[in-house]
Write an enzyme that holds these catalytic residues in place. Structure first.
Site, PDB file in Angstrom:
ATOM      1  N   HIS A  65       2.483  -0.488   2.050  1.00 51.62           N
ATOM      2  CA  HIS A  65       2.791  -1.950   2.089  1.00 51.62           C
ATOM      3  C   HIS A  65       1.605  -2.526   1.265  1.00 51.62           C
ATOM      4  O   HIS A  65       1.947  -3.460   0.273  1.00 51.62           O
ATOM      5  CB  HIS A  65       2.380  -2.317   3.724  1.00 51.62           C
ATOM      6  CG  HIS A  65       2.315  -3.827   3.739  1.00 51.62           C
ATOM      7  ND1 HIS A  65       3.408  -4.483   4.403  1.00 51.62           N
ATOM      8  CD2 HIS A  65       1.266  -4.592   3.650  1.00 51.62           C
ATOM      9  CE1 HIS A  65       3.013  -5.732   4.294  1.00 51.62           C
ATOM     10  NE2 HIS A  65       1.713  -5.967   3.757  1.00 51.62           N
ATOM     11  N   GLU A  66       0.426  -2.083   1.484  1.00 53.43           N
ATOM     12  CA  GLU A  66      -0.729  -2.487   0.717  1.00 53.43           C
ATOM     13  C   GLU A  66      -0.558  -2.163  -0.862  1.00 53.43           C
ATOM     14  O   GLU A  66      -0.975  -3.101  -1.670  1.00 53.43           O
ATOM     15  CB  GLU A  66      -2.084  -2.172   1.317  1.00 53.43           C
ATOM     16  CG  GLU A  66      -2.547  -2.491   2.680  1.00 53.43           C
ATOM     17  CD  GLU A  66      -2.431  -3.784   2.899  1.00 53.43           C
ATOM     18  OE1 GLU A  66      -2.516  -4.624   1.936  1.00 53.43           O
ATOM     19  OE2 GLU A  66      -2.087  -4.354   4.247  1.00 53.43           O
ATOM     20  N   HIS A  93       1.693  -4.947  -2.395  1.00 57.75           N
ATOM     21  CA  HIS A  93       0.880  -5.802  -2.974  1.00 57.75           C
ATOM     22  C   HIS A  93      -0.039  -5.624  -4.093  1.00 57.75           C
ATOM     23  O   HIS A  93       0.244  -6.502  -5.230  1.00 57.75           O
ATOM     24  CB  HIS A  93      -0.290  -6.398  -2.038  1.00 57.75           C
ATOM     25  CG  HIS A  93       0.135  -7.049  -0.503  1.00 57.75           C
ATOM     26  ND1 HIS A  93       1.048  -8.199  -0.587  1.00 57.75           N
ATOM     27  CD2 HIS A  93      -0.022  -6.770   0.678  1.00 57.75           C
ATOM     28  CE1 HIS A  93       1.069  -8.644   0.395  1.00 57.75           C
ATOM     29  NE2 HIS A  93       0.638  -7.738   1.307  1.00 57.75           N
ATOM     30  N   HIS A 114       2.592  -5.932  -6.878  1.00 57.01           N
ATOM     31  CA  HIS A 114       3.050  -7.196  -6.957  1.00 57.01           C
ATOM     32  C   HIS A 114       2.072  -7.648  -8.322  1.00 57.01           C
ATOM     33  O   HIS A 114       2.311  -8.405  -9.354  1.00 57.01           O
ATOM     34  CB  HIS A 114       2.993  -8.011  -5.696  1.00 57.01           C
ATOM     35  CG  HIS A 114       3.532  -9.283  -5.893  1.00 57.01           C
ATOM     36  ND1 HIS A 114       3.472 -10.284  -4.750  1.00 57.01           N
ATOM     37  CD2 HIS A 114       4.407 -10.098  -6.806  1.00 57.01           C
ATOM     38  CE1 HIS A 114       3.991 -11.419  -5.032  1.00 57.01           C
ATOM     39  NE2 HIS A 114       4.535 -11.085  -6.413  1.00 57.01           N
TER      40      HIS A 114
HETATM   41 ZN    ZN Z   1       0.540  -7.710   3.515  1.00 57.40          ZN
END
Ligand code: ZN
Length: 707
Positions: A490-491, A494, A497
């Site tokens: 998940h992290e 980011h 991104h």
């Molecule tokens: Zn998040």
């Protein structure tokens, strides 16, 4: 009148400071390789205050030059100049934020408490500068706007909206009140976060040897080093953080100890001590409501959602309630399964919140024959990292190479340079994986520097991932749980991104998107943990891969416990929205929490994922306030988007990956996210994929969320 005198005085005081530029590394351009890197090895906490003040004064002059420009306002002399202002402040503040989240101590906290309202006031000073706003507004309303590039027009719209939403059009008296509220909020939110940290540091569960039964070795090792750190020989201490408390609640067979642990953990910020957060919540909510009214909105939620994808609190609330019902129904069946086990053991009690994780784990073993203890030896942190790199390589063509020539703030950190498809350098990724005192609990991504390429200047991004794993013994591999592996992906999503960002203007760069869109790329990346290519990296100490039957069992048990995870999340999300939909009324957080959960029909076996006194997402800052729903909103997007890949039979399908890159992760906030999503998927997102992924029934006829 009095206010004006005050403002002049403080300006004079600051001018006096300004003549003495502090001799600090913090004020210098970042030097070294890769377009410059943060000078972590030379940071002195005592230098934060004078350098922040100097940097604010520098930007104050830059803003004045823009606002007082005699030339008519142009995109170049106003918007570009605004982008270019405050570069020094950005650099100092970036390191200041890192110290706040990762290197906090009493000395730093004193500076933070002092500076938080000053920084808030400075922000208002810019937003409330009527000459500056008049120039932005003139460009926004100029017929020549259409001659700008689409990204430039988006930047004009973005700044116009930001200024108006934050009070640029108010009269002087209203502006003064907004500034006052913002400074007070900054203090309250800083204190909230420091209180939570203090309760996490002061609280722990002390265990004797006999109490270690059933606990995973990594937790026992961590508890032993915590005992040593606190000089409590012969004791094992479970710290009051998620990464220690959750595994304890999952594995300890001792019910009284689980209850004790649960009570310590769920009382953070709600204890009878100086760190109690309840009064702060009342004041924060009251001030937010008052300010939203000044901004011309009925409630805080209406104001805060105005520039999001959802736009209207009702639409966000409807989505949460749509998922709430099947989730609660699922909890009933989960509890029934667990109660059967308790009854078979002649336990003679009803499942309580401190039993949920423990019995859920037992049901998992019984029903799905899945024992996560057997999975953990395959989840070496190092291998997860390699797998994440490989996956990012397949999706985006990235290559990660470790570098040793940049400073770090802790010697367990590692740094990687990231190369793009064409071999060109795109940015740096810092990794700070381990728990330590003074570091916030949980996991997160941070932007040290945003990507932008204004005027041919190619500024590359610097991002980090931060977690709180318990360090193993020196030289030994660290094993993490399956849930932690999901969090890592998940992290890292980011971070990707940020690394994929390819925009011209910093304000629209990378993760600077709408709040209910920003969790989309991160949650999307979670899906990749279970792809065959990634699973190949998950080998045990002997180099044997995660057995196929275990993978099948994980897959089979995918929707297991989804009632629990959905309900604990939604309870937090719904209460966040409800709190911020209250227009004016003093709120007693404890009474509100009890009443709202009762009204909602909260199952008694579960507590909110973040009870109000520890809900840092919404009270330590404003990004997630009336915005916690954003995780669910983004999940609708991410499950739906992932199906665009799996429908082709290949989670790394090159064609879909290119579209995903071009329309979603490389554009920051330069294009309308809802429109780009439609281009990516050929239609609006549907909630169906999310319901399917959680094992909830999908309503017929098909229901779609309109974004
Ligand atoms: Zn998040």
């Amino acid at each position: 009148m009095k206010k004006l005198v005050f403002a002049t005085l403080s300006l004079l005081a600051l001018t006096a400071v300004a003549e003495n530029r502090p001799q600090s590394i913090l004020l210098k351009d970042w030097s070294g390789p890769y377009g410059g890197v943060p000078p972590f090895d030379k940071v002195k906490v005592s230098e934060f205050k004078p350098t922040l003040e100097w940097a604010m004064q520098e930007q104050r002059k830059e803003i004045a030059a823009i606002a007082d420009n005699k030339e008519p306002a142009t995109f170049e002399n106003t918007l570009v100049a605004l982008e270019n202002s405050g570069r020094t402040l950005d650099r100092v503040y970036s390191i200041f934020r890192i110290w706040s989240s990762s290197m906090s101590n009493p000395e730093f906290q004193a500076v933070e408490t002092d500076m938080a309202p000053k920084l808030a006031a400075f922000n208002d000073e810019i937003i409330q500068n009527s000459k500056l706003f008049a120039r932005i507004d003139a460009i926004y309303n100029s017929p020549k706007k259409s001659q700008l590039t689409p990204e430039q027009q988006r930047l004009v719209w973005f700044q116009e909206t930001r200024f108006i939403l934050n009070g640029a059009k108010l009269d002087d008296k209203q502006k003064a009140r907004v500034a006052e509220i913002n400074q007070r909020l900054a203090t309250l939110m800083t204190t909230f976060s420091q209180n939570e940290l203090a309760d996490e540091e002061e609280g722990y569960l002390a265990l004797d040897k006999a109490d270690l039964e059933g606990l995973p070795q990594s937790l026992i090792d961590g508890a032993a080093s915590e005992g040593a750190r606190r000089k409590m020989d012969g004791k094992w201490l479970i710290s009051n953080t998620r990464s220690s408390m959750e595994p304890f609640l999952t594995y300890s067979p001792k019910r009284e100890l689980r209850e004790k642990a649960f009570r310590i953990w769920s009382a953070r910020g709600d204890n009878n001590n100086s760190h109690n957060n309840n009064k702060l919540i009342t004041e924060i909510l009251k001030l937010r409501a008052e300010r939203s009214k000044l901004f011309g909105f009925k409630t805080y939620a209406d104001w805060h959602l105005a520039d999001t994808m959802a736009k209207d609190p009702k639409i966000a609330m409807d989505l949460m309630l749509q998922v709430w019902k099947p989730a609660v129904a699922r909890v009933k069946s989960e509890v029934a399964d667990m109660q059967k086990l308790v009854d078979a053991e002649h336990g003679n009690f009803k499942i309580q919140p401190w039993d949920y994780r423990y019995y859920a784990e037992k049901v998992r073993k019984a029903k799905y024959d899945l024992d996560f203890d057997l999975v953990k030896p395959y989840l070496q942190l190092e291998n997860i990292r390699k797998a994440m790199f490989w996956s990012a390589g397949e999706l985006f063509g990235f290559k990660f190479l470790q570098v040793h020539n940049v400073p770090v703030y802790n010697d367990t950190m590692t740094v990687y340079k990231v190369l793009g498809k064409d071999g060109k350098f795109v940015g740096l990724w810092y990794f700070d994986p381990f728990a330590r005192p003074g570091k916030n609990s949980g996991a997160w991504m941070n932007n040290y520097r945003e990507q932008y390429k204004m005027h041919g200047k190619g500024i590359t991004t610097i991002v980090s991932n931060n977690a709180n794993f318990i360090p193993g013994k020196k030289g030994e591999p660290v094993f993490i749980s399956w849930d932690d592996a999901v969090t890592m992906f998940h992290e890292f999503g980011h971070a990707l991104h940020g690394l994929n960002s390819n925009v011209t203007y910093e304000s629209l760069s990378g993760t600077n998107t709408t709040r209910d869109f920003v969790e989309f790329p991160s949650q999307m990346n979670e899906n990749y943990l279970q792809t065959p290519g990634v699973l190949k990296f998950l080998v045990n100490a002997k180099g044997e891969p995660l057995p196929k039957e275990l993978i099948e069992k994980i897959d089979h048990a995918k929707t297991f416990n989804s009632g629990f995870s959905t309900v604990e999340f939604l309870a937090s999300g719904i209460l966040d929205m409800k709190l911020h939909l209250i227009a004016d009324q003093d709120i007693d957080p404890k009474a509100f929490e009890t009443a709202a959960l009762k009204e909602l029909g909260m199952p008694s076996e579960i507590v909110m994922r973040h009870r109000l006194p520890q809900f840092g997402h919404i009270f330590s800052g404003e990004d997630y306030a009336a915005g916690y729903y954003g995780y669910l909103w983004a999940q609708v997007l991410d499950y739906d988007a992932y199906e665009a890949f799996t429908e082709t039979g290949d989670p790394y399908n090159k064609e879909v990956a290119k579209k995903y890159h071009d329309l979603i992760v490389s554009v920051g906030n330069t294009e309308d996210p809802a429109e780009n999503y439609r281009k990516f998927r050929g239609r609006d997102p549907k909630v169906d994929a999310l319901l399917r992924a959680r094992g909830f029934p999908v309503p017929v006829p098909e229901n779609s969320t309109k974004n």
